[in-house]
Design an enzyme around this catalytic site. Structure first.
Site, PDB file in Angstrom:
ATOM      1  CE  LYS B  77      -3.984   1.969   2.507  1.00  0.00           C
ATOM      2  NZ  LYS B  77      -4.920   1.766   3.640  1.00  0.00           N
ATOM      3  CB  SER B 152      -8.141   3.601   2.552  1.00  0.00           C
ATOM      4  OG  SER B 152      -7.350   2.981   3.556  1.00  0.00           O
ATOM      5  CB  SER B 176      -8.511   0.882   5.526  1.00  0.00           C
ATOM      6  OG  SER B 176      -9.187   2.108   5.486  1.00  0.00           O
TER       7      SER B 176
END
Ligand SMILES: [Zn+2]
Lengths: 490, 484
Positions: B77, B152, B176
């Site tokens: 990420k 996210s 997330s």
């Protein structure tokens, strides 16, 4: 008619702790390095980095707080103080808000009316900010074409020591700062060097008609970089506030900046412009538990505090208040004196004499050379030995000064120097008697003058004996024997 | 290659049936051919990945020992700092920034000989539930490219679900990892707060953020968790508790296990198809030997408000450093304040600005007690709810998200509707408890549905055991979206 006003002062003192590394990272804290050479991702506040508390910072802060007679909290936590400024890379300062390290302390200061206790509200930990260099003539950010940031100082550990509004004059504030600095030097947690910024002070000042209980509106004074500055600034500010009141005005709550060159202050921001720092608990650092053992360990590390030591020196060694003050002005000095004094006393020499030699001769020479007592070329034991030789009459006081000068240069023991130079004083009465007889025989006129009542002539005769002995005769003995001979011969 | 699990890839590489380089090339090839449809990657590190793969092959050729993830491609990420490689948090304000240091988890996956292939998309600064808040582009759901990936950690979920990489790291502040895993039909774990070091994770809300694995199977996720978990001197909020062997007891079944069903998580707002799938999953676990009990978490209705006060308050402070002074975007202006304002106005997206303002307000003088302090108090109450519930059960079962993946643009105009997407996942962050999402079915449109399990503090083992038992009785996790 002018009313009598009382000045009320509280001080906030920021002190850099002299730990080897910064408060939340491993960077060194050495002063004066090339800009941005003592930095890492953590103290630069780079995204993703986290603070880790330096345990030595904690012990230093506990020790300092104990020296200020504070109660150490069982649990203490860190908070974020949020504001934007280019010297603050995270845009928040890790500080302590509602659970400070220590509270409820006091330190004793010496005033013209005697001892006075000044309350310490709190002692808390925080990180220092960086330094900005503005590229303009006045060095102001507003007029600078550009500014450079040096983050070497960012994250250097600070303690903030907040006093109660117990100080009543600029002189008391000065005495408080002197006492506080002494305590911090004694506990060895900071070098308290104001020029290098390791001790900084803000002052909260208000005035009120004498007898009134309610505090007047306070102004906060910043930007004072010496104790003298602080005294001047407080005096100026108190006068300014009194003038405002006398002219029927109102003192505004504001922050003012001291201008040492002009000897005046000007408003920096009003109460309305004050920052809302939006303090909240620092989520990256767990609550710190301060164990009883940890506190007890630091209590043990505490040396005798300067005031207590001063009083003890007066009592134990018979020093005057002034001499005791000189002998305790730094922990190194106090240790040096006490070591020499102990050796002197055990050799039945008065500590006062040692004190005189240290405070006058040694201190004078060190000062002239810009040296500290810790770098003295003469060891404390050697100073004690020198005084012993003088008090025992082995050498005269005048010879002592020569021996001292030699010791200072060579670092040799006084006895070695005395021997090498053949300085040893003649204290043998028979030998002196022989010399006296010779001088009396060679100087009939002065002898006659003496006998006719002009006794001051003895000085000349003593001088002749001393000269004949090449300065090595014990002047006291010479004087005594000479008088005996002359008086007997009447 | 895309049919192989991380474990299988690793085994084949060790057995020298295949080289790490070949696996890496295949992953890069897959990214080239597929990513244009789903847009998971913000930056592919082709050179770095091949170099890492070759290093593994060299070690193997010399019969040197290799790490537990040797040769397994992994996506990171883009809020995880990668030394010398752009790390943007999907924000314009950090565009082009190359961290001078490595996040602890990145160091650990590298030390385990995994092969990081690149940085994946996310909602800007991890603020969002659909990846539509990325400053660069949204990621698409591989099961239906009209739909969102969830967020996210949308890029992480998409990269795994599309078969580009078997493993990815994400971060979970309010769901997330779990929510995009649910929406993309894969496994995602949010470990207990303090289980994994946050050093190098660009903070959104420091007291809630936690890094975790995303994978096709529970076993693969456990392998990755094993590598990243454990004490780190650089993070004082990371525990020094020993890390158990996660895969050891995974197969030992759940006979006698008590599963708690919080009634509050099965009420209004829950999509009927999602509800039905989760009900079925309950049955599967019961059939496998678990006992089901009703539990109650009475403060659930306050969790969303509590979360949005605490998370935004912390964010308002965490994101203050993006001021144009030291790194990242700097807008030119006449003076300092104007520079700050212009930089932040240009650099941050709408949702980030919204949350910074909300958080600043919650911490402001005069509002602190009513908002931030109150939220901390409610957080304690929510924690107490869970403590009491866990007196009656070993693990809690809920849906991961109230709906399946929604259409892109469907909720962008209505932040509150978007926030509700995390209604079931938020509590695990507020309490610090570990949570996992595993696939448990598809709706009538063929969109995946996720099942969430929440465990006791630091009891990731129980989560993994239960999830593994479920997977051994179902095949949802073996389904793959069809991509050209
Ligand atoms: Zn540093």
């Amino acid at each position: 008619m002018s009313q009598d006003y009382e000045i009320v002062i509280g001080l906030e003192v920021h002190v850099e702790l002299s730990t080897a590394s910064k408060i939340f990272c491993g960077c060194p804290t050495t002063f004066g390095a090339e800009p941005n050479t003592q930095v890492c991702p953590v103290c630069l506040g780079l995204p993703g980095t986290l603070p880790v508390l330096n345990q030595q910072v904690l012990t230093f802060a506990i020790r300092a707080a104990l020296a200020c007679n504070c109660q150490i909290a069982q649990h203490t936590k860190f908070d974020r103080k949020n504001y934007f400024y280019p010297d603050l890379p995270k845009a928040y300062q890790i500080s302590q808000y509602d659970m400070p390290l220590a509270e409820h302390g006091s330190i004793s200061i010496d005033t013209t009316q005697g001892e006075k206790s000044i309350g310490i509200t709190r002692v808390h930990l925080e990180e220092d900010a960086g330094k900005l260099v503005h590229q303009s003539q006045g060095g102001q950010i507003g007029t600078a074409a550009s500014s450079l940031a040096d983050y070497n100082r960012t994250g250097v550990p600070l303690i903030e020591i907040v006093s109660e509004p117990d100080l009543r004059s600029a002189d008391e504030a000065y005495a408080y700062l002197t006492a506080l600095k002494e305590i911090l030097l004694y506990t060895k947690v900071s070098d308290c060097n104001m020029e290098e910024g390791s001790l900084r002070c803000d002052a909260n000042i208000s005035v009120r008609p004498r007898g009134q209980e309610a505090l007047g509106t306070k102004a906060e004074l910043k930007n004072m970089n010496s104790f003298k500055n602080i005294r001047d600034a407080i005096e100026y500010e108190a006068k300014r506030q009194i003038r405002v009141l006398e002219e029927g005005g109102k003192v505004e709550q504001e922050t003012r900046l001291w201008d040492a060159d002009k000897g005046t202050s000007h408003s920096m921001r009003s109460k309305e412009e004050a920052h809302d720092y939006r303090y909240f608990p620092e989520p990256d650092l767990p609550v710190v538990y301060l164990s009883e053992k940890m506190i007890a360990d630091q209590q043990q590390q505490l040396p005798e505090m300067p005031q207590a030591r001063r009083h003890r020196f007066q009592k134990e060694y018979g020093l005057s208040e002034y001499d005791a003050g000189v002998c305790t002005m730094s922990p190194a000095m106090a240790e040096y004196f006490e070591d020499a004094a102990k050796k002197a006393v055990s050799a039945k020499v008065s500590a006062k004499t040692v004190c005189n030699w240290i405070t006058v001769e040694l201190q004078g020479k060190l000062k002239a050379d810009g040296k500290e007592i810790s770098n003295s070329p003469i060891a404390s034991g050697q100073m004690a030995e020198l005084t012993r030789l003088i008090e025992r009459g082995k050498i005269s006081g005048k010879m002592g000064k020569d021996v001292f000068a030699d010791m200072y240069v060579t670092g040799k023991d006084p006895e070695v120097i005395v021997q090498e130079k053949g300085l040893s004083q003649i204290s043998n009465s028979d030998e002196i008697l022989k010399m006296v007889a010779a001088i009396i025989a060679a100087n009939p006129n002065p002898v006659a003058e003496y006998k006719s009542g002009k006794t001051q002539t003895i000085g000349f005769l003593v001088g002749q004996v001393m000269k004949a002995s090449q300065g090595q005769a014990n002047p006291k003995l010479v004087n005594q024997i000479l008088r005996d001979c002359l008086d007997k011969n009447i | 290659m895309r049919e192989l699990s991380a474990k299988q890839i690793h085994e084949k590489i060790i057995a020298k049936e295949i080289t790490a380089t070949a696996v890496c090339e295949a992953a890069l090839q897959r990214i080239h051919s597929t990513d244009s449809q789903v847009k998971a990657f913000l930056a592919v590190d082709e050179q770095g990945a091949l170099a890492a793969a070759k290093a593994v092959d060299r070690k193997l050729a010399k019969n040197e020992p290799v790490g537990p993830l040797a040769g397994v491609p992994i996506a990171l990420k883009d809020n995880l700092c990668t030394k010398g490689f752009p790390t943007t948090c999907a924000s314009k304000i950090l565009a082009g920034w190359k961290p001078p240091y490595q996040a602890t988890v990145v160091e650990r996956v590298r030390a385990a000989d995994a092969v990081p292939v690149g940085k994946v998309n996310m909602d800007e600064f991890a603020m969002g539930s659909s990846c539509e808040n990325s400053a660069f582009f949204p990621s698409n759901n591989p099961w239906n490219q009209e739909c969102v990936s969830g967020g996210s950690s949308g890029g992480s979920a998409v990269a795994v679900a599309s078969g580009m990489v078997p493993l990815a790291l994400g971060s979970d502040t309010g769901g997330s990892i779990r929510q995009p895993a649910s929406l993309c039909g894969i496994v995602g774990i949010k470990p207990t707060y303090g289980r994994v070091s946050r050093y190098g994770l660009i903070a959104y809300a420091s007291s809630l953020d936690q890094i975790g694995p995303l994978a096709q199977s529970v076993e693969d996720a456990a392998m990755l968790l094993q590598v990243i978990a454990g004490c780190d001197q650089k993070d004082s909020t990371c525990t020094d508790m020993a890390v158990p062997n996660y895969t050891e007891q995974m197969q030992s079944g759940i006979k006698g296990l008590t599963i708690g069903l919080p009634q509050e998580y099965f009420s209004e707002g829950l999509d009927p198809e999602v509800k039905a799938a989760v009900e079925q999953a309950k049955q599967v676990l019961q059939d496998a030997g678990a006992r089901l009990v009703e539990v109650t978490l009475p403060h659930t209705e306050y969790s969303l408000a509590t979360y949005y006060l605490i998370a935004t308050a912390e964010a308002s402070s965490n994101l203050a450093r993006y001021d144009g002074v030291q790194y990242g975007l700097r807008a030119e202006a006449d003076n300092l304040i104007a520079m700050y304002k212009a930089t932040r106005a240009q650099g941050f997206g709408a949702e980030v600005k919204r949350r910074i303002m909300l958080g600043t307000y919650a911490l402001s003088a005069g509002y602190y007690d009513a908002y931030y302090k109150k939220a901390l108090q409610v957080r304690t109450l929510i924690q107490r709810d869970f403590t009491e519930a866990f007196n009656k059960c070993d693990i809690i079962l809920t849906p991961t998200s109230p709906t399946v993946a929604f259409r892109r643009g469907e909720k962008t105009e209505d932040p509150l509707a978007m926030y509700l997407s995390d209604i079931y996942t938020i509590s695990a962050n507020l309490t610090g408890l570990p949570g996992i999402s595993i696939p448990c079915g598809f709706n009538s449109e063929g969109l995946p549905i996720g099942l969430q399990l929440i465990g006791k503090v630091f009891d990731e083992q129980m989560l993994l055991r239960t999830a593994q038992t479920y997977q051994s009785h179902t095949d949802w996790h073996t389904k793959r979206p069809i991509l050209a």
